[in-house]
Design an enzyme around this catalytic site. Sequence first.
Site, short mmCIF file in Angstrom:
data_model
loop_
_atom_site.label_atom_id
_atom_site.label_comp_id
_atom_site.label_asym_id
_atom_site.label_seq_id
_atom_site.Cartn_x
_atom_site.Cartn_y
_atom_site.Cartn_z
N HIS A 270 0.85 -1.20 0.00
CA HIS A 270 0.00 0.00 0.00
C HIS A 270 0.88 1.24 0.00
O HIS A 270 1.92 1.24 0.65
CB HIS A 270 -0.91 0.00 1.24
CG HIS A 270 -2.06 0.93 1.11
ND1 HIS A 270 -1.97 2.27 1.40
CD2 HIS A 270 -3.33 0.72 0.68
CE1 HIS A 270 -3.13 2.84 1.17
NE2 HIS A 270 -3.97 1.93 0.72
N ASP A 321 -7.96 -5.43 -0.53
CA ASP A 321 -8.41 -6.22 -1.67
C ASP A 321 -8.07 -7.71 -1.56
O ASP A 321 -8.60 -8.53 -2.31
CB ASP A 321 -7.80 -5.66 -2.97
CG ASP A 321 -8.39 -4.30 -3.30
OD1 ASP A 321 -9.59 -4.10 -3.05
OD2 ASP A 321 -7.66 -3.44 -3.82
#
Length: 385
Positions: A270, A321
Amino acid sequence: MSTDSELPGTYYPGLEGVISNETAITNLEGRKGDGDLEYRGYRIEDLAEHVSYEEAAYLLLHGELPNAGQLAEFDSRLRSQRQIPGELIDLLRHIPREAHSMDVLRTSLSVISHFDPEVNAISTDHAANVRKAERIVAKTATAVAARERLLAGQEPLAPDASLSHAGNFLYMATGKKPSASMTRAFDLSLVLYAEHELNASTFAARVTVSTLSDIYSGIVAAVGTLKGPLHGGANEEAWKVLVEVGSPDNAEHWIQDALATKKRIMGFGHRVYKTGDPRARILKVWCRKLADEIGEDKWEKIAEPIEREVTAQKKLPPNVDWPTARLYHYMGLETDVYTPIFALARVAGWSAHIIEQLDSNRLMRPRARYTGPANRPVKPIQERR
Ligand code: CMC
């Protein structure tokens, strides 16, 4: 990062570390530092435990958590606005089935905008924007489900006003009334997907409306941006990883190969969270619960070693996700609808940012550092090679 004395600023590739806005919507610094997330001052762990998607959407759009009366009115407005234009359903019937679901959603939201009763309201009209945002939240889920039904060779289902936002989507998409735990898990994923500060799609939405363009244009720009595999498209890609690995026995071999070949492993890493995404931690528990409910633990057994080794060896923890891919599989949803689900949740956050931008606008117009050739005379066309 590098500086250029001829430019009035500093070059940050990918805008990493750049503060381009002030916002009262989401705080990623929070109280714990890295790995924190708050919507309007409420910690995501608290919201995940106590609020529905409807309450989270109200919080994002109206600035405060609703009381019981405000929630009942908001929920009733959403339920009464779930219908999408018949013209859109007709159009969906004619779109090639190979079209990417996010491209179809982009088209759907454009079509929905033409039928909005306030489409021509001035773009900075706060109250009209909130009303439009509520319609967008209500209708996006219906548009996504309608396309899913048509892809499955079935007629779109009318929204069921007796069901919550989450329950109604699952019903419209699968044709089955979901169990209480499926509805709860899906609702939770919507709460967690609803908003995330200045991610690429939200930034695209804010840039779009900073020209004083309208809320629908901002949302359509955001949908196109979310589609990419580095952003929302990662939930579909994460599922493909699990399918490619295929069996728990193959996990170890697959991981070592992926690490050795420096493969980009979807659902991990991320830009902001370096030590872990709180949304992934919250959802992991629900993956296990739903796997137990449907009696299919193969995917948990594949996911576990991948998660452990990528985190340990690459220092890349899973992002949101990673668990949603499994979660949506357990709900019987097709892979092509995973990213549209992210979008149907995120419309609340996008709208909140668009409204905040339009309430206090400044045109977004950064600069670029020129790296091409300089001082070239224009030759007459006969002399050009
Ligand atoms: N798998 C393997 N290596 C990775 C990954 C990954 N998922 N993510 C980052 N790296 C490596 C990358 O190869 C690079 O290594 P090196 O320095 O040796 O070249 C280093 O880490 C830095 O990568 P980066 O792409 O410059 O870092 P970033 O901060 O721009 O990355 C990211 C953020 C999300 C684009 C990236 O982690 C990624 O591509 N992840 C996979 C896609 C994904 O899961 N996206 C969903 C993001 S969260 C939800 C959302 O917003 O949609």
